[in-house]
Motif scaffolding. Structure first.
Motif, PDB file in Angstrom:
ATOM      1  N   LYS A 272       0.823  -1.205   0.000  1.00  0.00           N
ATOM      2  CA  LYS A 272       0.000   0.000   0.000  1.00  0.00           C
ATOM      3  C   LYS A 272       0.857   1.254   0.000  1.00  0.00           C
ATOM      4  CE  LYS A 272      -4.491  -0.173   2.025  1.00  0.00           C
ATOM      5  NZ  LYS A 272      -5.271  -0.331   3.244  1.00  0.00           N
ATOM      6  N   LEU A 273       0.415   2.268  -0.716  1.00  0.00           N
ATOM      7  CA  LEU A 273       1.128   3.535  -0.706  1.00  0.00           C
ATOM      8  C   LEU A 273       0.264   4.618  -0.076  1.00  0.00           C
ATOM      9  CD1 LEU A 273       2.678   3.764  -4.307  1.00  0.00           C
ATOM     10  CD2 LEU A 273       3.780   2.980  -2.212  1.00  0.00           C
ATOM     11  N   ASN A 274       0.915   5.541   0.636  1.00  0.00           N
ATOM     12  CA  ASN A 274       0.221   6.760   1.056  1.00  0.00           C
ATOM     13  C   ASN A 274       0.971   7.933   0.431  1.00  0.00           C
ATOM     14  OD1 ASN A 274       2.532   7.243   2.591  1.00  0.00           O
ATOM     15  ND2 ASN A 274       1.651   6.180   4.365  1.00  0.00           N
ATOM     16  N   ALA A 275       0.562   9.164   0.758  1.00  0.00           N
ATOM     17  CA  ALA A 275       1.152  10.328   0.086  1.00  0.00           C
ATOM     18  C   ALA A 275       2.680  10.331   0.187  1.00  0.00           C
ATOM     19  CB  ALA A 275       0.574  11.606   0.669  1.00  0.00           C
ATOM     20  N   ASN A 276       3.221   9.981   1.352  1.00  0.00           N
ATOM     21  CA  ASN A 276       4.683  10.009   1.530  1.00  0.00           C
ATOM     22  C   ASN A 276       5.392   8.917   0.754  1.00  0.00           C
ATOM     23  OD1 ASN A 276       4.645  12.198   3.180  1.00  0.00           O
ATOM     24  ND2 ASN A 276       4.414  10.967   5.063  1.00  0.00           N
ATOM     25  N   SER A 277       4.926   7.683   0.945  1.00  0.00           N
ATOM     26  CA  SER A 277       5.614   6.578   0.283  1.00  0.00           C
ATOM     27  C   SER A 277       5.415   6.651  -1.227  1.00  0.00           C
ATOM     28  CB  SER A 277       5.144   5.231   0.830  1.00  0.00           C
ATOM     29  OG  SER A 277       3.747   5.130   0.791  1.00  0.00           O
ATOM     30  N   PHE A 278       4.317   7.274  -1.659  1.00  0.00           N
ATOM     31  CA  PHE A 278       4.072   7.459  -3.091  1.00  0.00           C
ATOM     32  C   PHE A 278       5.185   8.318  -3.682  1.00  0.00           C
ATOM     33  CE2 PHE A 278       2.076   9.292  -6.854  1.00  0.00           C
ATOM     34  CZ  PHE A 278       1.383   8.209  -7.380  1.00  0.00           C
ATOM     35  N   GLU A 279       5.470   9.397  -2.995  1.00  0.00           N
ATOM     36  CA  GLU A 279       6.537  10.320  -3.400  1.00  0.00           C
ATOM     37  C   GLU A 279       7.864   9.577  -3.528  1.00  0.00           C
ATOM     38  OE1 GLU A 279       7.258  14.514  -4.101  1.00  0.00           O
ATOM     39  OE2 GLU A 279       5.394  13.522  -3.537  1.00  0.00           O
TER      40      GLU A 279
ATOM     41  N   VAL B 272       0.249   1.618 -10.214  1.00  0.00           N
ATOM     42  CA  VAL B 272      -0.450   1.860  -8.948  1.00  0.00           C
ATOM     43  C   VAL B 272      -1.958   1.737  -9.203  1.00  0.00           C
ATOM     44  CG1 VAL B 272      -0.763   3.428  -7.006  1.00  0.00           C
ATOM     45  CG2 VAL B 272       1.337   3.542  -8.361  1.00  0.00           C
ATOM     46  N   VAL B 273      -2.584   0.812  -8.468  1.00  0.00           N
ATOM     47  CA  VAL B 273      -4.041   0.667  -8.590  1.00  0.00           C
ATOM     48  C   VAL B 273      -4.713   1.539  -7.561  1.00  0.00           C
ATOM     49  CG1 VAL B 273      -5.930  -0.978  -8.776  1.00  0.00           C
ATOM     50  CG2 VAL B 273      -3.594  -1.793  -8.878  1.00  0.00           C
TER      51      VAL B 273
ATOM     52  N   LYS C 158      10.854  -7.179 -11.537  1.00  0.00           N
ATOM     53  CA  LYS C 158      10.995  -6.500 -12.836  1.00  0.00           C
ATOM     54  C   LYS C 158      10.117  -5.252 -12.940  1.00  0.00           C
ATOM     55  CE  LYS C 158      10.151 -10.405 -15.055  1.00  0.00           C
ATOM     56  NZ  LYS C 158       9.761 -11.264 -16.184  1.00  0.00           N
ATOM     57  N   PHE C 159       8.979  -5.330 -12.251  1.00  0.00           N
ATOM     58  CA  PHE C 159       7.991  -4.251 -12.372  1.00  0.00           C
ATOM     59  C   PHE C 159       7.270  -4.132 -11.026  1.00  0.00           C
ATOM     60  CE2 PHE C 159       4.113  -2.193 -13.945  1.00  0.00           C
ATOM     61  CZ  PHE C 159       4.635  -1.302 -14.885  1.00  0.00           C
ATOM     62  N   GLY C 160       7.122  -2.893 -10.569  1.00  0.00           N
ATOM     63  CA  GLY C 160       6.517  -2.700  -9.254  1.00  0.00           C
ATOM     64  C   GLY C 160       4.993  -2.667  -9.306  1.00  0.00           C
ATOM     65  N   PHE C 161       4.367  -3.213  -8.270  1.00  0.00           N
ATOM     66  CA  PHE C 161       2.905  -3.199  -8.146  1.00  0.00           C
ATOM     67  C   PHE C 161       2.542  -2.548  -6.817  1.00  0.00           C
ATOM     68  CE2 PHE C 161       0.925  -6.245 -11.267  1.00  0.00           C
ATOM     69  CZ  PHE C 161       2.077  -6.525 -11.992  1.00  0.00           C
TER      70      PHE C 161
ATOM     71  N   GLU D  91      -8.692   6.203   2.119  1.00  0.00           N
ATOM     72  CA  GLU D  91      -7.715   6.463   3.173  1.00  0.00           C
ATOM     73  C   GLU D  91      -6.749   7.579   2.782  1.00  0.00           C
ATOM     74  OE1 GLU D  91      -5.912   2.686   4.032  1.00  0.00           O
ATOM     75  OE2 GLU D  91      -7.863   1.751   4.347  1.00  0.00           O
ATOM     76  N   ASP D  92      -6.572   7.807   1.498  1.00  0.00           N
ATOM     77  CA  ASP D  92      -5.600   8.812   1.053  1.00  0.00           C
ATOM     78  C   ASP D  92      -6.206   9.830   0.105  1.00  0.00           C
ATOM     79  OD1 ASP D  92      -2.744   8.203   2.052  1.00  0.00           O
ATOM     80  OD2 ASP D  92      -3.619   6.248   1.596  1.00  0.00           O
ATOM     81  N   LYS D  93      -7.146  10.566   0.634  1.00  0.00           N
ATOM     82  CA  LYS D  93      -7.855  11.544  -0.170  1.00  0.00           C
ATOM     83  C   LYS D  93      -6.928  12.573  -0.828  1.00  0.00           C
ATOM     84  CE  LYS D  93     -12.325  13.768   0.199  1.00  0.00           C
ATOM     85  NZ  LYS D  93     -13.428  14.159   1.072  1.00  0.00           N
ATOM     86  N   PRO D  94      -5.972  13.153  -0.078  1.00  0.00           N
ATOM     87  CA  PRO D  94      -5.104  14.185  -0.687  1.00  0.00           C
ATOM     88  C   PRO D  94      -4.342  13.644  -1.886  1.00  0.00           C
ATOM     89  CG  PRO D  94      -4.754  14.059   1.696  1.00  0.00           C
ATOM     90  CD  PRO D  94      -5.619  12.905   1.324  1.00  0.00           C
TER      91      PRO D  94
END
Lengths: 404, 106
Positions: free
Chosen positions: B5-12, B24-25, B51-54, B61-64
């Protein structure tokens, strides 16, 4: 065989799940193949207020209860998609997208329907970029924005009102004259009183406009023929449903122009041992309660069909003696008298034959299989192969001589 | 949900800083189409391991995060490479379409 079942149900909505409950309870080895979430499209309904016994329940919660009920009867559920079928033999073959092959004695088709696309320019290209089909999923993305809803049925109006919780304004495009909506009266009244709902009458959508995201729509007035543009950030389409029966195109199942499957009272299709229930069949009312009713009828019909086939196989196909297969009508005197006559003749022949009686009024499948049109009729079978058809109009001695 | 799972920080971090080729789904629990699409993505992941990240983002949970990407619906699969947005797939897509798109970036 591990992959062989008595009954396979394609689709896990209310019709399929009810059929599964009846199948499981009748001790049929039953498998439900469902491609998405168990429960199907009912899951998108936020509120159901007309399913008996539940005053008010969400579609998702109701389907969870259906699923629990199915599992309590030991029915197997598989998440996969049927891509090919072969219904030409007694054992029907099903192939799934994941490459699995299953066989079953009877099949119930309960694959439901899906939203119809209007197929106008921009609709497909901007899907997910402002074009949407599910308010529960996407309404929140339009907080404070302008949204257009196309359609005026229950779903369009109820979903439209839900969208007003987020959107600044919801404009509904309606085909009909001013004041006429296709939805139920309660919803129509609520919609007219909702300050955020606006209506554009006698109109349809011509195009969805925008580069990367929806920026507006082109609306065509059906009375004047003129077009106007309306700026908006979202468009929700609720323009009816189409049956999800495309995968059956080559199956030999009869369908109407739109892809709905016609059935009789027993939910039988034109193919023996194949039934169709719920939203994918030709019917008057498409609701959870009527889908459940369909499922029950089809499962009982399938159970009787399977039983009939099993009994026939053990009585006739595996018999050491030759079999006199008598098709009779239990309500017809001539049939009954002939039945007694045949018993007597067999007795005089030292029980050379095994007599198996088939009531034509209830066992239509067998009569059909042997192309029997009238009662009484008698076939002489040896290990299932037709040896001879008796002339049943003959007198006793003639009958006897035919059998010697 | 088996995808990381990603949130705003880990997404960055993952997407923009590390520049990994990935998808990213974006989905939400109450969306029935998401429930069809997300398992398809999950099933594809093992064959692209390393080879490819999912990744996955729950928009509730991550509206912003979805607002910053100005998303207008779920499910939505966004593709990234070298820290740049490459394209997306929306709605009820088939596994074949997802695979085809992934192959473009390998």
């Amino acid at each position: 065989m591990e992959n062989s079942y008595d009954l396979i149900i394609i689709g896990g909505g209310p019709a399929g799940l009810t059929a599964a409950i009846y199948g499981g309870r009748a001790k049929l080895k039953t498998l439900v193949i469902n491609k998405g979430t168990v429960g199907g499209l009912v899951n998108t309904t936020r509120e159901i207020v007309n399913y008996p016994g539940y005053g008010q329940v969400s579609g998702e919660d109701l389907m969870k209860d259906f699923k629990k009920h199915v599992e309590s009867f030991g029915v197997e559920l598989l998440r996969d998609q049927v891509v090919r079928t072969d219904f030409s033999q007694e054992d029907k073959i099903i192939t799934t997208k994941k490459g699995k092959v299953f066989s079953a004695k009877a099949i119930i088709i309960a694959c439901g329907s899906e939203p119809r696309l209007l197929d106008i320019p921009g609709e497909k290209r901007l899907r997910g970029s402002g074009v949407a089909y599910c308010a529960t999923c996407d309404a929140e993305f339009f907080e404070g924005e302008g949204v257009v809803v196309v359609g005026s049925g229950d779903q369009a109006i109820e979903e439209g009102m839900y969208i007003t919780k987020f959107a600044r304004k919801v404009t509904v495009i309606v085909l009909h004259d001013e004041g006429i909506l296709d939805c139920n009266k309660v919803s129509a009244e609520r919609a007219f009183q909702n300050g955020k709902m606006e209506f554009i009458w006698n109109s349809t959508l011509e195009e969805v406009l925008g580069q990367d995201n929806v920026e507006g729509v082109k609306i065509k007035n059906l009375k004047t023929g003129g077009s106007t543009e309306l700026s908006c950030q979202g468009v929700f389409f609720f323009v009816g449903m189409v049956p999800s029966t495309h995968f059956l195109k080559e199956s030999g199942i009869e369908m109407d122009r739109r892809g709905y499957i016609p059935v009789n009272e027993l939910m039988e299709t034109n193919l023996e041992g194949v039934y169709a229930v719920g939203d994918n069949r030709v019917k008057y009312l498409r609701q959870v309660v009527s889908a459940a009713g369909d499922g029950a009828a089809a499962a009982v019909a399938a159970e009787r069909y399977i039983e009939e086939m099993k009994a026939f196989n053990s009585n006739v196909l595996e018999s050491d003696k030759q079999v006199l297969l008598l098709f009779f009508n239990a309500l017809d005197n001539e049939s009954l008298e002939f039945s007694t006559l045949l018993e007597n003749v067999n007795k005089e022949l030292m029980e050379r034959y095994k007599i198996v009686k088939v009531d034509m009024t209830t066992k239509k499948n067998l009569a059909h299989k042997y192309a029997i049109e009238k009662a009484p009729s008698v076939m002489v079978l040896d290990k299932g192969q037709v040896v001879m058809r008796l002339d049943c109009s003959a007198a006793k001695e003639d009958l006897k001589s035919q059998l010697c | 949900m088996s995808l990381p799972k990603l949130n705003a920080n880990s997404f960055e971090e993952k997407i923009y800083d590390a520049g990994e080729a990935c998808l990213v789904v974006f989905s939400r629990k109450t969306c029935h189409v998401c429930k069809e699409v997300v398992p398809k993505v999950e099933e594809l992941q093992p064959q692209y391991e390393g080879k490819f990240g999912f990744y996955h983002v729950d928009v509730e949970e991550d509206k912003p995060l979805y607002q910053s990407l100005s998303l207008k619906g779920v499910p939505q699969i966004l593709f990234f490479k070298d820290g740049e947005y490459q394209g997306k797939l929306t709605g009820n897509v088939d596994d074949e379409e997802i695979e085809e798109k992934i192959e473009e970036f390998l």
